[in-house]
Design a protein around this motif. Structure first.
Motif, PDB file in Angstrom:
ATOM      1  N   MET A 158     -39.987 -32.740  39.078  1.00 23.82           N
ATOM      2  CA  MET A 158     -38.974 -31.710  38.890  1.00 23.82           C
ATOM      3  C   MET A 158     -37.893 -32.240  37.953  1.00 23.82           C
ATOM      4  O   MET A 158     -37.634 -33.442  37.877  1.00 23.82           O
ATOM      5  CB  MET A 158     -38.373 -31.267  40.229  1.00 23.82           C
ATOM      6  CG  MET A 158     -37.487 -32.282  40.902  1.00 23.82           C
ATOM      7  SD  MET A 158     -36.668 -31.640  42.376  1.00 23.82           S
ATOM      8  CE  MET A 158     -38.016 -31.641  43.551  1.00 23.82           C
ATOM      9  N   LEU A 160     -34.066 -32.629  36.729  1.00 21.57           N
ATOM     10  CA  LEU A 160     -32.739 -32.703  37.340  1.00 21.57           C
ATOM     11  C   LEU A 160     -31.674 -32.834  36.250  1.00 21.57           C
ATOM     12  O   LEU A 160     -31.950 -33.368  35.167  1.00 21.57           O
ATOM     13  CB  LEU A 160     -32.642 -33.915  38.265  1.00 21.57           C
ATOM     14  CG  LEU A 160     -33.647 -34.015  39.405  1.00 21.57           C
ATOM     15  CD1 LEU A 160     -33.472 -35.355  40.120  1.00 21.57           C
ATOM     16  CD2 LEU A 160     -33.469 -32.866  40.378  1.00 21.57           C
ATOM     17  N   LEU A 198     -30.023 -34.352  44.809  1.00 20.09           N
ATOM     18  CA  LEU A 198     -30.300 -33.174  43.990  1.00 20.09           C
ATOM     19  C   LEU A 198     -31.706 -32.650  44.270  1.00 20.09           C
ATOM     20  O   LEU A 198     -31.924 -31.435  44.392  1.00 20.09           O
ATOM     21  CB  LEU A 198     -30.156 -33.519  42.505  1.00 20.09           C
ATOM     22  CG  LEU A 198     -28.732 -33.621  41.965  1.00 20.09           C
ATOM     23  CD1 LEU A 198     -28.728 -34.305  40.601  1.00 20.09           C
ATOM     24  CD2 LEU A 198     -28.102 -32.231  41.857  1.00 20.09           C
ATOM     25  N   ALA A 199     -32.667 -33.557  44.385  1.00 22.68           N
ATOM     26  CA  ALA A 199     -34.041 -33.150  44.680  1.00 22.68           C
ATOM     27  C   ALA A 199     -34.128 -32.494  46.055  1.00 22.68           C
ATOM     28  O   ALA A 199     -34.770 -31.441  46.214  1.00 22.68           O
ATOM     29  CB  ALA A 199     -34.966 -34.361  44.611  1.00 22.68           C
ATOM     30  N   ASN A 205     -32.659 -28.990  45.949  1.00 24.73           N
ATOM     31  CA  ASN A 205     -33.576 -28.061  45.290  1.00 24.73           C
ATOM     32  C   ASN A 205     -34.690 -27.620  46.240  1.00 24.73           C
ATOM     33  O   ASN A 205     -35.055 -26.439  46.289  1.00 24.73           O
ATOM     34  CB  ASN A 205     -34.199 -28.716  44.058  1.00 24.73           C
ATOM     35  CG  ASN A 205     -33.234 -28.815  42.900  1.00 24.73           C
ATOM     36  OD1 ASN A 205     -32.245 -28.088  42.840  1.00 24.73           O
ATOM     37  ND2 ASN A 205     -33.500 -29.722  41.971  1.00 24.73           N
ATOM     38  N   CYS A 211     -33.423 -25.320  49.074  1.00 23.88           N
ATOM     39  CA  CYS A 211     -33.140 -23.968  48.602  1.00 23.88           C
ATOM     40  C   CYS A 211     -34.402 -23.191  48.219  1.00 23.88           C
ATOM     41  O   CYS A 211     -34.397 -21.957  48.243  1.00 23.88           O
ATOM     42  CB  CYS A 211     -32.189 -24.017  47.414  1.00 23.88           C
ATOM     43  SG  CYS A 211     -30.511 -24.551  47.839  1.00 23.88           S
ATOM     44  N   THR A 212     -35.474 -23.878  47.877  1.00 25.81           N
ATOM     45  CA  THR A 212     -36.695 -23.172  47.470  1.00 25.81           C
ATOM     46  C   THR A 212     -37.715 -23.030  48.592  1.00 25.81           C
ATOM     47  O   THR A 212     -38.395 -22.010  48.693  1.00 25.81           O
ATOM     48  CB  THR A 212     -37.368 -23.879  46.277  1.00 25.81           C
ATOM     49  OG1 THR A 212     -37.576 -25.262  46.582  1.00 25.81           O
ATOM     50  CG2 THR A 212     -36.514 -23.766  45.026  1.00 25.81           C
TER      51      THR A 212
END
Length: 296
Positions: free
Chosen positions: A163, A165, A221-222, A225, A228-229
């Motif tokens: 992913m 960032l 941050l990962a 993400n 939230c997904t």
């Protein structure tokens, strides 16, 4: 134990671990091989199982959890292959075929992180959950897990380690170590990325080194993400980099700040220490997960 044994392979970027067992408390044989070239390692794995069968009897099946990307489509001519991997010398390698041919048993195959997720679901930190994430932060970064009680599959499989960032080039001028994407998550926060950025391995960096705040920022941050997904009930962080015990509290704290009270769940707001955790099976999550693949 003859006739009730299964084989397991954890195929990692640094090492292959093999096991013959009927469960986590009944291990008959285990071995470790450095991840050299396929021509070296695969015959070592086959020989391990042949010798184990000679001593303990025919295996009922083998489970393989492998670094990737891998081909998980049973209808594909390259099912059981490691495909376009960043691991030098391993692209387009048939991992399942040689085992099937040599041992003549069913072989279950999945990513190493999905395998570890199965192990954690069966025996570890994800027991009783149906939606969770398992990530490993080590030689590479990968992620898998379950949604609604089913392993994450689809087009191929999750590639959470790649992913993208946000990277502040003034704070972190390191361009990243991933040969495909540069500064993706794996390119910024894997073990080799840490070593390439700072000129020494993670093990040699002191707790007060600036590397760890940067590491916590990227991993948080990962996690945000993924929260939230995918809305997991728990996030499990394994792998060698997470052996730095001070890192986990930093990730929890930073994750809370990044979410900023947006996800209104007591699991996060009141129980972050049990929401972001390390594997219940420790470093055995991968190999025991591969065993669980065989048992299932």
């Amino acid at each position: 134990m003859s006739g009730s044994l299964y084989g397991a392979v954890e195929a990692g970027g640094t090492k292959f671990i093999t096991m013959v067992a009927s469960g986590p408390d009944h291990i008959a044989e285990q071995a470790r091989f450095d991840t050299a070239t396929p021509e070296v390692v695969i015959p070592q794995v086959v020989d391990f199982f042949r010798q184990a069968e000679a001593q303990h009897g025919k295996l009922r099946g083998v489970g393989v959890g492998s670094f990737g990307p891998v081909d998980l489509d049973p209808q594909s001519p390259t099912f059981g292959y490691i495909t376009a991997t960043p691991k030098a010398g391993w692209s387009n390698t048939d991992l399942v075929g040689p085992l099937r041919q040599a041992l003549d048993v069913p072989v279950a195959f999945d990513t190493d992180v999905n395998a570890a997720a199965v192990g954690e679901h069966r025996w570890g930190a994800a027991q009783g959950l149906d939606t969770f994430i398992y990530m490993t932060i080590g030689t590479g970064i990968g992620g898998g897990g379950m949604i609604g009680g089913r392993l994450m599959h689809g087009l191929i499989h999750p590639e959470m380690g790649h992913m993208r960032l946000p990277r502040n080039a003034e704070v972190d001028p390191f361009a990243g170590a991933c040969p495909f994407h540069g500064d993706c998550l794996e390119g910024l926060a894997s073990g080799p990325a840490i070593e390439k950025r700072w000129g020494t391995s993670a093990k040699q960096l002191g707790e007060d080194h600036q590397a760890w705040q940067l590491q916590a920022d990227y991993l948080s941050l990962a996690v945000v993400n993924l929260v939230c997904t995918l809305s997991p009930q728990r996030v499990i962080l394994g792998g060698g980099v997470m052996h730095q015990q001070f890192l986990l509290p930093m990730i929890r704290e930073r994750t809370l700040k990044l979410l900023n009270n947006y996800v209104q769940s007591p699991a996060i707001l009141d129980h972050i220490d049990s929401f972001i955790v390390t594997p219940g099976l420790g470093d055995k999550a991968g190999i025991l997960g591969s065993l669980a693949l065989a048992l299932d």
